[in-house]
Design a protein around this motif. Structure first.
Motif, PDB file in Angstrom:
ATOM      1  N   ALA A  64       0.842  -1.195   0.000  1.00  0.00           N
ATOM      2  CA  ALA A  64       0.000   0.000   0.000  1.00  0.00           C
ATOM      3  C   ALA A  64       0.876   1.243   0.000  1.00  0.00           C
ATOM      4  N   VAL A  65       0.462   2.231  -0.804  1.00  0.00           N
ATOM      5  CA  VAL A  65       1.181   3.505  -0.907  1.00  0.00           C
ATOM      6  C   VAL A  65       0.169   4.627  -0.677  1.00  0.00           C
ATOM      7  N   HIS A  66       0.517   5.559   0.207  1.00  0.00           N
ATOM      8  CA  HIS A  66      -0.390   6.679   0.483  1.00  0.00           C
ATOM      9  C   HIS A  66       0.404   7.973   0.567  1.00  0.00           C
ATOM     10  N   SER A  67      -0.178   9.051  -0.010  1.00  0.00           N
ATOM     11  CA  SER A  67       0.444  10.366   0.086  1.00  0.00           C
ATOM     12  C   SER A  67      -0.620  11.410   0.370  1.00  0.00           C
ATOM     13  N   ALA A  68      -0.333  12.284   1.340  1.00  0.00           N
ATOM     14  CA  ALA A  68      -1.219  13.399   1.650  1.00  0.00           C
ATOM     15  C   ALA A  68      -0.523  14.737   1.380  1.00  0.00           C
ATOM     16  N   ALA A  69       0.605  14.711   0.688  1.00  0.00           N
ATOM     17  CA  ALA A  69       1.441  15.901   0.518  1.00  0.00           C
ATOM     18  C   ALA A  69       1.273  16.520  -0.864  1.00  0.00           C
TER      19      ALA A  69
END
Length: 371
Positions: free
Chosen positions: A159-164
């Motif tokens: 899983a890969v997540h980015s909030a930037a």
């Protein structure tokens, strides 16, 4: 009655009194709504339409000068990729680990020049802004995972997540570099944050990958300056933001058996001498008529589901664009299905179900623009 119609076109754009017109081989100017003549059948009854070839040469004297024809735009001498919370430079396998970043201009994980397999990992770019949109878009600064310097990276069951801001998910940069993703879920929240990003001549391969992006200018399958090759099999790719098509191509992108949708943008965009080839895919676009740019609300000059064009940014080599679709379906909620401007192109459709829900939209619109 269901039947197939084959269309062969060779058209030229002539800019006259602010209108772009199509000329036939004898030089006669066709009606300015000539594209509507190709769409009335589509709008009035169900049928299969195959366009075997559409060539749209633009008059070079009537448009701004871009990169020299036949030559790729040059890259700056200085490639800025920022830092990384974890930088891997040795071959190996990393299993059941979590990689995180909250720093500015920082990757959660950067793999440089190494052959690495990632299994059952989480890669989280939770915070941290980007000081340079171009460095983020072109070179991978602030991405969750950056593969660079000839690295070969396999990512499986992860899983890969980015909030930037500028927080692309999986970023493959440079010739000889490759990312190979299988059974991976990617989510991004910020603007300029694509799911799969490929630049500088790199390679990305994805199988059974799910991508969801929420920000503006955040294509699910994305490429930028220097392009490369993208191969996708299966998976689901969805976007929510403005200017965020399911596919943005400055590369050679081939996709088979995928679901592709954009809630507020085109389904697909090709810039310059690049391509998109779809096989047995379902794609839909729902481009908004207005969007925010900075602090201003911008009215779109044309609304469409597939755009093929040449910008003047220098991010894509000038030449013939290519779009092909074999099998599958293409759903256009608003505007024209295909919009072509300021480029040569070929369009090939074979056994594709096309539905245009906008009665005022054309199947194919070839037109100039104010740019």
């Amino acid at each position: 009655m269901k039947y197939k119609m084959t269309v062969l076109l060779a058209c030229a754009l002539l800019l006259s009194n602010g209108w772009a017109r199509a000329a036939d081989k004898n030089g006669d100017v066709l009606p300015r709504r000539f594209s509507d003549a190709m769409t009335w059948n589509l709008q009035n009854r169900v049928e299969d339409i195959t366009i075997t070839k559409v060539a749209v040469p633009s008059d070079s004297a009537s448009r701004p000068k871009a990169a020299e024809k036949g030559k790729a735009p040059s890259l700056p001498d200085q490639v800025s990729q920022g830092s990384a919370a974890r930088n891997v430079t040795e071959n190996g396998v990393l299993d059941n680990q979590v990689f995180g970043s909250t720093g500015n201009d920082e990757n959660a994980l950067c793999i440089t020049g190494a052959s690495v397999t990632l299994k059952n990992v989480e890669i989280m770019k939770e915070e941290g802004t980007s000081s340079s949109t171009e460095s983020g878009d072109f070179y991978g600064m602030n991405a969750a995972l950056l593969a660079t310097g000839g690295a070969r990276v396999t990512v499986e069951d992860s899983a890969v997540h980015s909030a930037a801001l500028n927080g692309n998910g999986l970023f493959s940069y440079g010739k000889g570099t490759g990312i190979f993703a299988k059974n991976v879920t990617i989510t991004t929240e910020g603007s300029h944050s694509g799911g799969l990003q490929t630049t500088g001549g790199a390679l990305t391969e994805a199988e059974n990958v799910t991508v969801s992006t929420a920000g503006n200018s955040s294509a699910a399958i994305r490429s930028d300056r220097g392009g490369g090759t993208v191969l996708v099999k299966g998976g689901t790719f969805r976007t929510e933001g403005y200017g965020s098509p399911a596919i943005y191509s400055t590369a050679d992108i081939s996709i088979e058996g995928a679901l592709l949708s954009a809630s507020r943008s085109e389904g697909a965009v090709i810039e310059g001498k690049n391509s998109i080839a779809l096989k047995n895919c379902r794609m839909e676009g729902n481009m908004a008529e207005t969007r925010l740019m900075g602090g201003e609300t911008i009215k779109e000059e044309n609304v469409h589901t597939v755009m093929i064009y040449q910008s003047m940014s220098g991010d894509a080599e000038e030449g013939t664009s290519a779009f092909s679709m074999e099998g599958g379906s293409l759903l256009s909620h608003k505007g024209d299905v295909f919009y072509v401007t300021n480029t040569d192109c070929t369009i090939q459709l074979d056994n594709v179900k096309i539905q245009n829900e906008d009665p005022a939209g054309a199947l194919l619109r070839i037109s100039g623009n104010s740019g």
